[in-house]
Design a protein around this motif. Sequence first.
Motif, PDB file in Angstrom:
ATOM      1  N   GLU A 138     -99.934  45.259   1.050  1.00 46.04           N
ATOM      2  CA  GLU A 138     -99.458  45.373  -0.328  1.00 46.04           C
ATOM      3  C   GLU A 138    -100.600  45.758  -1.259  1.00 46.04           C
ATOM      4  OE1 GLU A 138     -96.564  44.826  -3.562  1.00 46.04           O
ATOM      5  OE2 GLU A 138     -96.387  45.136  -1.393  1.00 46.04           O
ATOM      6  N   ASP A 143     -99.049  54.169  -5.064  1.00 47.51           N
ATOM      7  CA  ASP A 143     -97.746  54.062  -5.732  1.00 47.51           C
ATOM      8  C   ASP A 143     -96.604  54.635  -4.915  1.00 47.51           C
ATOM      9  OD1 ASP A 143     -98.852  52.782  -7.913  1.00 47.51           O
ATOM     10  OD2 ASP A 143     -99.307  54.659  -8.946  1.00 47.51           O
ATOM     11  N   GLY A 144     -96.918  55.241  -3.769  1.00 45.99           N
ATOM     12  CA  GLY A 144     -95.874  55.704  -2.860  1.00 45.99           C
ATOM     13  C   GLY A 144     -95.414  57.122  -3.148  1.00 45.99           C
ATOM     14  N   PRO A 145     -94.394  57.527  -2.403  1.00 50.17           N
ATOM     15  CA  PRO A 145     -93.551  56.693  -1.546  1.00 50.17           C
ATOM     16  C   PRO A 145     -94.185  56.320  -0.198  1.00 50.17           C
ATOM     17  CG  PRO A 145     -92.842  58.970  -1.402  1.00 50.17           C
ATOM     18  CD  PRO A 145     -93.917  58.930  -2.456  1.00 50.17           C
ATOM     19  N   GLU A 182     -93.380  44.157  -3.192  1.00 51.92           N
ATOM     20  CA  GLU A 182     -92.524  45.240  -3.671  1.00 51.92           C
ATOM     21  C   GLU A 182     -92.984  46.609  -3.178  1.00 51.92           C
ATOM     22  OE1 GLU A 182     -89.675  44.568  -5.015  1.00 51.92           O
ATOM     23  OE2 GLU A 182     -90.243  42.450  -4.850  1.00 51.92           O
ATOM     24  N   ARG A 183     -94.274  46.832  -3.123  1.00 50.94           N
ATOM     25  CA  ARG A 183     -94.758  48.123  -2.616  1.00 50.94           C
ATOM     26  C   ARG A 183     -94.446  48.284  -1.146  1.00 50.94           C
ATOM     27  NH1 ARG A 183    -100.705  49.283  -5.432  1.00 50.94           N
ATOM     28  NH2 ARG A 183     -99.907  49.532  -7.560  1.00 50.94           N
ATOM     29  N   LYS A 185     -91.970  46.924   0.446  1.00 50.15           N
ATOM     30  CA  LYS A 185     -90.527  47.139   0.582  1.00 50.15           C
ATOM     31  C   LYS A 185     -90.127  48.561   0.214  1.00 50.15           C
ATOM     32  CE  LYS A 185     -89.361  43.304  -1.708  1.00 50.15           C
ATOM     33  NZ  LYS A 185     -88.530  42.197  -2.271  1.00 50.15           N
ATOM     34  N   ARG A 186     -90.752  49.124  -0.815  1.00 52.92           N
ATOM     35  CA  ARG A 186     -90.463  50.522  -1.173  1.00 52.92           C
ATOM     36  C   ARG A 186     -90.923  51.464  -0.078  1.00 52.92           C
ATOM     37  NH1 ARG A 186     -92.335  48.978  -6.406  1.00 52.92           N
ATOM     38  NH2 ARG A 186     -94.350  50.000  -6.007  1.00 52.92           N
ATOM     39  N   TRP A 187     -92.086  51.154   0.496  1.00 53.91           N
ATOM     40  CA  TRP A 187     -92.620  51.972   1.599  1.00 53.91           C
ATOM     41  C   TRP A 187     -91.682  51.924   2.794  1.00 53.91           C
ATOM     42  CZ3 TRP A 187     -97.278  50.272   5.028  1.00 53.91           C
ATOM     43  CH2 TRP A 187     -97.737  51.358   5.784  1.00 53.91           C
ATOM     44  N   ARG A 188     -91.248  50.740   3.141  1.00 54.86           N
ATOM     45  CA  ARG A 188     -90.319  50.582   4.256  1.00 54.86           C
ATOM     46  C   ARG A 188     -89.060  51.422   4.043  1.00 54.86           C
ATOM     47  NH1 ARG A 188     -87.058  44.984   5.833  1.00 54.86           N
ATOM     48  NH2 ARG A 188     -85.713  45.951   7.426  1.00 54.86           N
ATOM     49  N   LYS A 189     -88.518  51.389   2.852  1.00 55.53           N
ATOM     50  CA  LYS A 189     -87.293  52.140   2.553  1.00 55.53           C
ATOM     51  C   LYS A 189     -87.531  53.641   2.662  1.00 55.53           C
ATOM     52  CE  LYS A 189     -83.602  52.548  -0.906  1.00 55.53           C
ATOM     53  NZ  LYS A 189     -83.619  54.029  -1.014  1.00 55.53           N
ATOM     54  N   ALA A 190     -88.652  54.115   2.109  1.00 57.91           N
ATOM     55  CA  ALA A 190     -88.953  55.542   2.166  1.00 57.91           C
ATOM     56  C   ALA A 190     -89.109  56.021   3.602  1.00 57.91           C
ATOM     57  CB  ALA A 190     -90.227  55.832   1.369  1.00 57.91           C
TER      58      ALA A 190
END
Length: 227
Positions: A138, A143-145, A182-183, A185-190
């Motif tokens: 984390e 900032d992703g994705p 949160e980062r 989780k966003r990475w996992r989704k992307a």
Amino acid sequence: MSRLTLISHHLCPYVQRAAIALLEKGVPFERINIDLANKPGWFLKISPLGKVPLLRIEGQDGSEAVLFESSVICEYLEETQSGAALHPADPLTRARHRGWMEFGSSVLSDLWGYETAQDAEQLETKRKALTAKFTTLEGALADGPYFAGEEFSLVDAVFAPVFRYFDLFDTLGDSGIFDGLERVKRWRKALSERASVRNAVGEDYQQRLREFLEKHNSILIRLPTAA
């Protein structure tokens, strides 16, 4: 062009790394899955460690070579195949990425203990270890994705198979491993939405993973909340 064959196993996360790299590069390849519990003789003759993945490279001149170890295979593909770069151009950044790839292998080690735990104490020990590692991630994420921002890299290819395990684990109970991350989780989704990641396993992956848990008498499928 050389003919490429990926010697594989349905569940192996290290195989998935190589498959993702091949798919990202848009390289045609054949995939042969073997039973690691009953390894064929031809496989043992060409695999120094008796492990997958292997990449068999057959040249137009009749030559043949075999590469083993997922990181070696991915580096070879990066150096020999066209398509989008999967490593940063800057040497220092590239070296840092290689370090995080090794970090991903350490996560897989804890994940093995987590999925094969047969009692609550073992499970909790590995849950805490995984939580600590994802907390470290984390702090390392941009900032992703993806891991380093907009560009997909080999670090992403390493962690996509890690996150895939949790698609099944989440149906068996709430581990809390990703709470507040949160980062991550966003990475996992992307990663889950990327075509190369989706296509790195067969449609029966989750069923095979559940059967693996049952075979190892994993406590995960015996939790009160398990579906």
